[in-house]
Structures are given as C-alpha cells and as structure tokens.
Scaffold this motif. Structure first.
Motif, PDB file in Angstrom:
ATOM      1  N   HIS A 101       0.805  -1.227   0.000  1.00 30.23           N
ATOM      2  CA  HIS A 101       0.000   0.000   0.000  1.00 30.23           C
ATOM      3  C   HIS A 101       0.840   1.282   0.000  1.00 30.23           C
ATOM      4  O   HIS A 101       0.297   2.378  -0.085  1.00 30.23           O
ATOM      5  CB  HIS A 101      -0.932   0.013   1.217  1.00 30.23           C
ATOM      6  CG  HIS A 101      -0.227   0.296   2.500  1.00 30.23           C
ATOM      7  ND1 HIS A 101       0.472  -0.675   3.193  1.00 30.23           N
ATOM      8  CD2 HIS A 101      -0.072   1.449   3.199  1.00 30.23           C
ATOM      9  CE1 HIS A 101       1.003  -0.133   4.272  1.00 30.23           C
ATOM     10  NE2 HIS A 101       0.687   1.147   4.295  1.00 30.23           N
ATOM     11  N   LEU A 102       2.154   1.154   0.064  1.00 28.94           N
ATOM     12  CA  LEU A 102       3.017   2.324   0.184  1.00 28.94           C
ATOM     13  C   LEU A 102       3.277   3.000  -1.162  1.00 28.94           C
ATOM     14  O   LEU A 102       3.241   2.367  -2.210  1.00 28.94           O
ATOM     15  CB  LEU A 102       4.371   1.920   0.779  1.00 28.94           C
ATOM     16  CG  LEU A 102       4.359   1.394   2.206  1.00 28.94           C
ATOM     17  CD1 LEU A 102       5.741   0.879   2.584  1.00 28.94           C
ATOM     18  CD2 LEU A 102       3.900   2.464   3.179  1.00 28.94           C
ATOM     19  N   THR A 103       3.581   4.287  -1.095  1.00 27.37           N
ATOM     20  CA  THR A 103       4.053   5.012  -2.268  1.00 27.37           C
ATOM     21  C   THR A 103       5.509   4.642  -2.520  1.00 27.37           C
ATOM     22  O   THR A 103       5.904   4.357  -3.643  1.00 27.37           O
ATOM     23  CB  THR A 103       3.929   6.533  -2.050  1.00 27.37           C
ATOM     24  OG1 THR A 103       2.562   6.841  -1.784  1.00 27.37           O
ATOM     25  CG2 THR A 103       4.404   7.306  -3.261  1.00 27.37           C
ATOM     26  N   ARG A 104       6.305   4.642  -1.432  1.00 29.27           N
ATOM     27  CA  ARG A 104       7.726   4.307  -1.537  1.00 29.27           C
ATOM     28  C   ARG A 104       8.208   3.555  -0.312  1.00 29.27           C
ATOM     29  O   ARG A 104       7.732   3.776   0.799  1.00 29.27           O
ATOM     30  CB  ARG A 104       8.584   5.568  -1.650  1.00 29.27           C
ATOM     31  CG  ARG A 104       8.495   6.278  -2.951  1.00 29.27           C
ATOM     32  CD  ARG A 104       9.464   7.427  -3.027  1.00 29.27           C
ATOM     33  NE  ARG A 104       9.323   8.077  -4.318  1.00 29.27           N
ATOM     34  CZ  ARG A 104       9.724   9.300  -4.559  1.00 29.27           C
ATOM     35  NH1 ARG A 104      10.311  10.010  -3.618  1.00 29.27           N
ATOM     36  NH2 ARG A 104       9.562   9.826  -5.759  1.00 29.27           N
ATOM     37  N   CYS A 105       9.201   2.725  -0.552  1.00 29.65           N
ATOM     38  CA  CYS A 105       9.964   2.089   0.515  1.00 29.65           C
ATOM     39  C   CYS A 105      11.418   2.443   0.225  1.00 29.65           C
ATOM     40  O   CYS A 105      11.885   2.268  -0.908  1.00 29.65           O
ATOM     41  CB  CYS A 105       9.771   0.571   0.496  1.00 29.65           C
ATOM     42  SG  CYS A 105      10.758  -0.289   1.739  1.00 29.65           S
ATOM     43  N   ILE A 106      12.113   2.967   1.221  1.00 27.56           N
ATOM     44  CA  ILE A 106      13.473   3.446   1.012  1.00 27.56           C
ATOM     45  C   ILE A 106      14.416   2.708   1.949  1.00 27.56           C
ATOM     46  O   ILE A 106      14.305   2.807   3.173  1.00 27.56           O
ATOM     47  CB  ILE A 106      13.554   4.971   1.252  1.00 27.56           C
ATOM     48  CG1 ILE A 106      12.597   5.673   0.286  1.00 27.56           C
ATOM     49  CG2 ILE A 106      14.985   5.465   1.099  1.00 27.56           C
ATOM     50  CD1 ILE A 106      12.383   7.133   0.549  1.00 27.56           C
ATOM     51  N   SER A 107      15.322   1.968   1.360  1.00 26.37           N
ATOM     52  CA  SER A 107      16.328   1.232   2.110  1.00 26.37           C
ATOM     53  C   SER A 107      17.629   2.022   2.066  1.00 26.37           C
ATOM     54  O   SER A 107      18.183   2.270   0.994  1.00 26.37           O
ATOM     55  CB  SER A 107      16.533  -0.153   1.480  1.00 26.37           C
ATOM     56  OG  SER A 107      17.588  -0.826   2.113  1.00 26.37           O
TER      57      SER A 107
END
Length: 149
Positions: A101-107
C-alpha cells in the motif's frame, strides 16, 4: 505497487542523509515510518531528529507517544496503513507484502557494513520477481545522488 529506492551510503552518513530525505518527505505532505534495526539505534535517531540542524527539527514520535506525528520511528514490524513511505535503516528488514500500500519504501544502507550490503542485495533479489519497482542510488564525488539502476 511501491517504488523501492536503495540508497547506498559510501561517503555520507545516515545522520546527514536521513534528515534530508525526511524533510523532503514532509514537504510533499507524505507521512513516513522509519523502521530501525535496533533499540539503541532508535534512541540515537530520535535525538538526531531534534538536533540535526540549529534552525529546525523534524516532528516525530515513537512508542509511548500518543500524538500522531508525520514521522514515526519504530523497531517494530507493524506498519500503520496511513503511512506513505517506509524507511529501512540500521539493519531493519521488511516483507514484500508489507509495502503493497506504500508510495515508496526506502532502504538506506552503509556500504562499509558487509551485513548491511548482504541484506540490501537480498532485498533487491526479492524485489526482482515482484511488481515493485526497485531503483539504486549512489552518491557522486560531488555529493549528489545519482540513479545507477
């Protein structure tokens, strides 16, 4: 489907990169969770977000805080459905189903830490067979983030 960004820290430190990315997140009106891999690192980041710049701070909360802040710091794996972004720092991990459901995931991972590199590589491999769109970002000698893949 989430856009997944990998930020490979080679020159800059998390303490300078994360506040800048969170400030940009808030400028866009997004809400973020920062998942931290260990409790002692969480405390360090909480202090950092209050003091990273003399002229400002980043409003944030964590466990035990009843206010709904736009930035939430946690070591837990429960992800609030009203968040737009998930930042993974200091060895934090995520299951692919969590980011649907996220717009972005940032690792954000430290290039000098072999364990962090291995986790990032495995996450990248996991994403390759999914509907998510991973991109890899590396800092230039001038300090600018450049998309590498």
């Amino acid at each position: 489907m989430a856009e997944v960004l990998f930020y490979h820290l080679e020159q800059a430190k998390l303490e300078t990169v994360l506040p800048d990315l969170l400030a940009k997140t808030l400028e866009r009106g997004w809400r973020a969770t920062v998942r931290v891999g260990a409790d002692d690192k969480l405390e360090h980041l909480e202090n950092l977000l209050w003091t990273y710049a003399d002229e400002s701070f980043l409003p944030h909360g964590s466990a035990g805080d009843s206010t709904d802040h736009p930035v939430w710091l946690t070591t837990e794996t429960d992800l609030d459905a009203n968040r737009d972004l998930l930042f993974l720092v200091e060895g934090a991990e995520v299951e692919l189903a969590e980011i649907e459901h996220l717009t972005r995931c940032i690792s954000i991972f430290d290039g000098a830490d072999e364990n962090a590199l291995n986790k990032a590589r495995q996450f990248w491999k996991d994403l390759k067979g999914s509907e998510h769109q991973p991109t890899y970002w590396r800092q230039s000698v001038q300090g600018r983030w450049e998309k590498q893949g």
